[in-house]
Design an enzyme around this catalytic site. Structure first.
Site, short mmCIF file in Angstrom:
data_model
loop_
_atom_site.label_atom_id
_atom_site.label_comp_id
_atom_site.label_asym_id
_atom_site.label_seq_id
_atom_site.Cartn_x
_atom_site.Cartn_y
_atom_site.Cartn_z
N GLY A 12 0.85 -1.20 0.00
CA GLY A 12 0.00 0.00 0.00
C GLY A 12 0.88 1.25 0.00
O GLY A 12 2.08 1.19 -0.31
N GLY A 13 0.28 2.38 0.39
CA GLY A 13 1.02 3.64 0.35
C GLY A 13 2.28 3.60 1.19
O GLY A 13 3.36 4.00 0.74
N LYS A 36 -0.26 -9.39 0.21
CA LYS A 36 -1.30 -10.42 0.01
C LYS A 36 -2.22 -10.08 -1.14
O LYS A 36 -2.96 -10.94 -1.61
CB LYS A 36 -2.06 -10.70 1.31
CG LYS A 36 -2.95 -9.61 1.85
CD LYS A 36 -3.66 -10.11 3.13
CE LYS A 36 -4.47 -9.03 3.80
NZ LYS A 36 -5.18 -9.51 5.00
N VAL A 45 -5.89 2.74 -1.97
CA VAL A 45 -6.53 3.13 -3.23
C VAL A 45 -7.91 3.76 -3.01
O VAL A 45 -8.38 4.54 -3.82
CB VAL A 45 -6.63 1.90 -4.17
CG1 VAL A 45 -7.80 0.99 -3.83
CG2 VAL A 45 -6.72 2.34 -5.63
N ALA A 47 -8.89 5.79 -0.56
CA ALA A 47 -8.95 7.09 0.12
C ALA A 47 -9.53 8.12 -0.84
O ALA A 47 -9.21 8.12 -2.02
CB ALA A 47 -7.57 7.51 0.59
N GLU A 48 -10.39 8.95 -0.31
CA GLU A 48 -11.12 9.86 -1.18
C GLU A 48 -10.72 11.32 -0.95
O GLU A 48 -10.28 12.03 -1.85
CB GLU A 48 -12.64 9.70 -0.93
CG GLU A 48 -13.13 8.28 -1.21
CD GLU A 48 -14.56 8.04 -0.72
OE1 GLU A 48 -15.34 9.00 -0.62
OE2 GLU A 48 -14.89 6.86 -0.44
N GLY A 50 -8.46 13.48 0.83
CA GLY A 50 -7.25 14.26 0.60
C GLY A 50 -6.16 14.03 1.62
O GLY A 50 -6.27 13.17 2.49
N PHE A 115 -11.02 20.52 6.18
CA PHE A 115 -11.27 19.15 6.64
C PHE A 115 -11.54 19.19 8.14
O PHE A 115 -11.15 20.14 8.81
CB PHE A 115 -10.07 18.24 6.32
CG PHE A 115 -10.45 17.03 5.51
CD1 PHE A 115 -10.83 17.15 4.18
CD2 PHE A 115 -10.45 15.75 6.08
CE1 PHE A 115 -11.20 16.04 3.43
CE2 PHE A 115 -10.82 14.63 5.34
CZ PHE A 115 -11.20 14.77 4.01
N GLN A 229 -11.36 4.63 15.53
CA GLN A 229 -12.11 5.77 14.98
C GLN A 229 -13.38 5.33 14.24
O GLN A 229 -13.33 4.44 13.40
CB GLN A 229 -11.23 6.53 13.98
CG GLN A 229 -11.95 7.69 13.33
CD GLN A 229 -10.99 8.69 12.72
OE1 GLN A 229 -10.52 8.51 11.60
NE2 GLN A 229 -10.68 9.74 13.46
N HIS A 231 -16.14 6.89 11.65
CA HIS A 231 -16.38 8.01 10.73
C HIS A 231 -17.87 8.29 10.75
O HIS A 231 -18.67 7.34 10.70
CB HIS A 231 -15.91 7.60 9.32
CG HIS A 231 -15.82 8.74 8.37
ND1 HIS A 231 -16.91 9.44 7.93
CD2 HIS A 231 -14.74 9.30 7.75
CE1 HIS A 231 -16.52 10.38 7.09
NE2 HIS A 231 -15.21 10.33 6.96
N LEU A 241 -17.85 4.50 2.51
CA LEU A 241 -17.60 5.83 3.06
C LEU A 241 -18.12 6.93 2.14
O LEU A 241 -17.88 6.90 0.93
CB LEU A 241 -16.09 6.01 3.22
CG LEU A 241 -15.66 7.37 3.74
CD1 LEU A 241 -15.93 7.48 5.22
CD2 LEU A 241 -14.19 7.62 3.45
N GLU A 244 -15.50 12.88 4.10
CA GLU A 244 -15.65 14.14 4.85
C GLU A 244 -15.59 15.35 3.91
O GLU A 244 -16.10 16.43 4.23
CB GLU A 244 -14.50 14.20 5.85
CG GLU A 244 -14.66 15.17 6.95
CD GLU A 244 -13.65 14.85 8.05
OE1 GLU A 244 -13.80 13.80 8.72
OE2 GLU A 244 -12.71 15.64 8.24
N ARG A 284 -13.94 13.86 14.12
CA ARG A 284 -14.78 12.68 13.90
C ARG A 284 -15.32 12.06 15.18
O ARG A 284 -16.44 11.55 15.21
CB ARG A 284 -13.98 11.64 13.13
CG ARG A 284 -13.75 12.09 11.73
CD ARG A 284 -12.86 11.15 10.98
NE ARG A 284 -12.71 11.64 9.62
CZ ARG A 284 -11.89 11.14 8.73
NH1 ARG A 284 -11.12 10.11 9.05
NH2 ARG A 284 -11.82 11.62 7.51
N HIS A 352 -13.76 3.10 11.01
CA HIS A 352 -13.03 3.62 9.86
C HIS A 352 -11.52 3.47 9.94
O HIS A 352 -10.86 3.18 8.95
CB HIS A 352 -13.37 5.11 9.72
CG HIS A 352 -12.72 5.79 8.56
ND1 HIS A 352 -12.90 5.37 7.26
CD2 HIS A 352 -11.91 6.89 8.47
CE1 HIS A 352 -12.22 6.16 6.44
NE2 HIS A 352 -11.60 7.08 7.15
#
Ligand SMILES: Cc1cc2nc3c(=O)[nH]c(=O)nc-3n(C[C@H](O)[C@H](O)[C@H](O)COP(=O)(O)OP(=O)(O)OC[C@H]3O[C@@H](n4cnc5c(N)ncnc54)[C@H](O)[C@@H]3O)c2cc1C
Length: 579
Positions: A12-13, A36, A45, A47-48, A50, A115, A229, A231, A241, A244, A284, A352
């Site tokens: 991932g990132g 995996k 991928v 994440a919406e 920002g 945000f 957390q 959301h 999701l 936000e 949140r 979340h």
């Protein structure tokens, strides 16, 4: 057995950023990325909204740091936060140079949006598909380096440890069922979060806390596992999701009477236009807790998938929605058959993100020499008791890079060869998988049943609100589920993509992680950020301005200790929003 200098677990990132940092820091090193799933399918991928970093002229590093510290309810380590805010802008610019298409203003400057909990506009975005563009940029950059070897669709089951030092991992190649050791002089865990411990989550199916459990079993403690957390705006039923960013662009939260109820919760007053301190952009934890109070007052709407409130975007108009929030419209149309341009979106709080994780220092080092961690699997900690939205993506970059550099230094100087003990451990693990899991066909329990019961246990005992009675009950139930797991059957004996075997391994990891969450939540007799005890309502800095550290004891149970929080410049104060 295959050997590399450094083994990165996770594509991932955080994993990709760490791998790039390693080969850039020392081009002589070769790196394995064991994942995996194919890297582009990692949760990053999805994440919406920002990624936060100071860029606007009216903003400053100190303000980003303060928002993060107060958002964390003072439980973060302030030295880590200072490093984070200082390095985040450089990381986002670096991504720009690698090709990330950040959204821009008409004059060509990088665009930023408001945000939750951020008192200045500092969230960079690529429409509402930021994670896709960020991950793609890192992935294509990683392809330039021939020193990076990828093990796509290999599932790591164990860390190899000898004389208190990590020497690599054991993994199953999912396409063939081959079980193999992948050794290295350092290992960087970048395995993401553990939302699937809960029944209703925004997290992909693969987020099962594997890396947290791998570290915990190998003797590295986990930190702040009670901070989970929620959301405030997930779609009912699927948990998908609604970012936000929808509220940052001016969306309102309405109860069943069409009333913007957040004005009753000390989060500010209603404003007709999006403003930075508007109440819908509260942090949140507070916004999710307000939902529970509305429910108690009978002001939510009952649906077959539980109580909901409404997110209203209608006043934004089709143009803003289509340019700034196209994915929100797409998700609502596809999954709810609702068009947010004309209709209200039903939403409710949904698990979340995990603030806790593998305890690391500011360079990603764990207490176990050779073992590093970064991204959602790790707890550095910059998020403390509550993460601010859009701080996680820059966290992956800043601390992925730091962990990569530290692992590269360790691997360049460390002892090379794993000894016979490591080979014996790898053989042991192969036997365990072959004998204990692949040949377990006469058990009486089903994996799916135990998983469902675990998820509902966690929601009931360690959800938005907890108390001692619910937590004790949860701990008892988890013990029972662990025993039942010992009698579970794996009916599929095939070698090729045995998803039932993977589900069994993931469940075993999740049971470990769930136990640590409940144990830490029980010990913390106060309410702070996302950890709200109805039997201990206030924040208690005298006793609990400390991190929880949880170890696996010899009897196989969690043991909780405490570690002081690092405070550099911002002494504990009241968290104030909307004033
Ligand atoms: C829907 C959604 C939207 C979000 N939006 C935002 C946002 O707008 N801004 C923001 O800052 N944050 C956001 N977040 C949070 C953020 O996206 C995540 O915290 C972050 O992307 C996690 O990245 P990671 O690299 O740590 O892990 P992931 O991206 O989850 O990657 C984990 C990797 O580990 C691998 N792995 C795991 N276990 C094993 C194993 N046993 N063996 C081998 N490999 C393994 C997986 O294959 C995967 O490659 C969002 C999260 C979600 C769920």
């Amino acid at each position: 057995m295959t050997s590399h200098d450094v083994v990165v677990v996770g594509g991932g990132g955080a994993g990709l950023r760490a791998a790039i940092a390693i080969v850039q820091a020392d081009p002589r090193l070769n790196v394995a990325i064991v994942s995996k799933v194919y890297p582009m399918r990692s949760h990053t991928v999805s994440a919406e909204g920002g990624a936060a970093a100071v860029i606007a002229a009216d903003d400053s590093l100190d303000e980003h740091a303060y928002d993060t510290v107060s958002g964390s309810d003072w439980l973060c380590d302030q030295d880590a936060v200072e490093a984070f805010v200082a390095e985040a802008p450089g990381e986002l610019l670096q991504l720009e140079h690698w090709g990330c298409p950040w959204s821009r203003m008409p004059d060509g400057e990088v665009a930023v949006r408001a945000f939750g909990g951020m008192k200045k506009m500092r969230t960079w975005f690529a429409a509402d598909k930021t994670g896709f563009h960020l991950l793609h940029t890192l992935f294509q950059t990683s392809l330039q380096y021939e020193q990076i070897t990828r093990y796509d669709e290999w599932y790591v089951t164990r860390l190899l440890v000898d004389e208190n030092r990590v020497y690599g991992v054991v993994a199953i190649e999912l396409a063939t069922g081959r079980i193999q050791a992948v050794t290295g002089r350092a290992v960087v865990l970048c395995t993401g979060g553990c939302g699937r411990v809960f029944p209703f989550t925004t997290n992909g199916n693969i987020k099962t806390g594997d890396g947290m459990a791998l570290a915990y079993r190998a003797g590295a403690p986990l930190k702040d596992m009670e901070f989970i957390q929620y959301h405030p705006t997930g779609l009912p039923f699927t948990g998908i999701l609604i970012t936000e960013a929808a509220r940052a662009e001016g969306g309102w939260l309405l109860n069943k009477d069409g009333y913007r109820y957040l004005q009753d919760y000390d989060l500010g007053t209603p404003s007709p236009t999006p403003v930075l301190r508007s109440m819908e952009l509260g942090p949140r934890d507070r916004v999710s807790q307000a939902f529970v109070h509305e429910q108690e007052k009978g002001r939510t709407v009952d649906t077959p998938y539980g109580p909901v409130v409404y997110l209203d975007l209608r006043h934004l108009g089709a143009k803003v929605i289509d340019t700034k929030l196209p994915f929100v419209r797409e998700l609502c149309l596809q999954y709810e058959r609702i068009d947010p341009v004309h209709e209200l979106i039903p939403v409710r709080p949904v698990q979340h993100y995990m603030m806790g994780g593998v305890h690391t220092d500011i360079d990603g080092a764990t207490g176990l020499p050779g073992l590093y961690a970064a991204g959602e699997v790790a707890c550095v900690s910059i998020n403390g008791a509550n993460r601010l939205g859009s701080n996680s993506l820059p966290e992956l970059l800043v601390f992925g890079r730091r962990a990569g550099i530290a692992a590269a230094e360790f691997a360049a100087t460390g002892n090379t060869d794993p000894g016979p003990a490591v080979r014996a451990q790898a053989a042991d693990e192969r036997r365990r998988l072959e004998r204990d899991l692949l040949a377990r066909r006469d058990g009486r329990e089903r994996i799916a049943d135990i998983r469902t019961e675990m998820q509902h246990t966690m929601e009931g005992s360690a959800g938005i609100y907890r108390d001692a009675a619910s937590l004790v009950k949860g701990a008892d139930k988890l013990r029972e589920l662990r025993e039942r797991f010992g009698k579970a059957t794996v009916e599929d004996a095939s070698r090729t993509f045995n998803t039932e075997l993977v589900a069994a391994l993931e469940l075993e990891f999740m049971l470990d992680v769930a136990e640590t969450m409940v144990a830490c939540a029980l010990c913390r007799q106060e309410s702070r950020g996302a950890h709200q005890r109805t039997d201990f309502r206030g924040r208690d800095d005298e006793r609990f301005l400390t991190h929880s550290l949880v170890f696996l004891d010899r009897a196989g149970s969690p043991r909780v200790e405490y570690l002081p929080v690092t405070i550099t410049r911002w002494p504990p104060a009241e968290r104030v929003y909307g004033r």
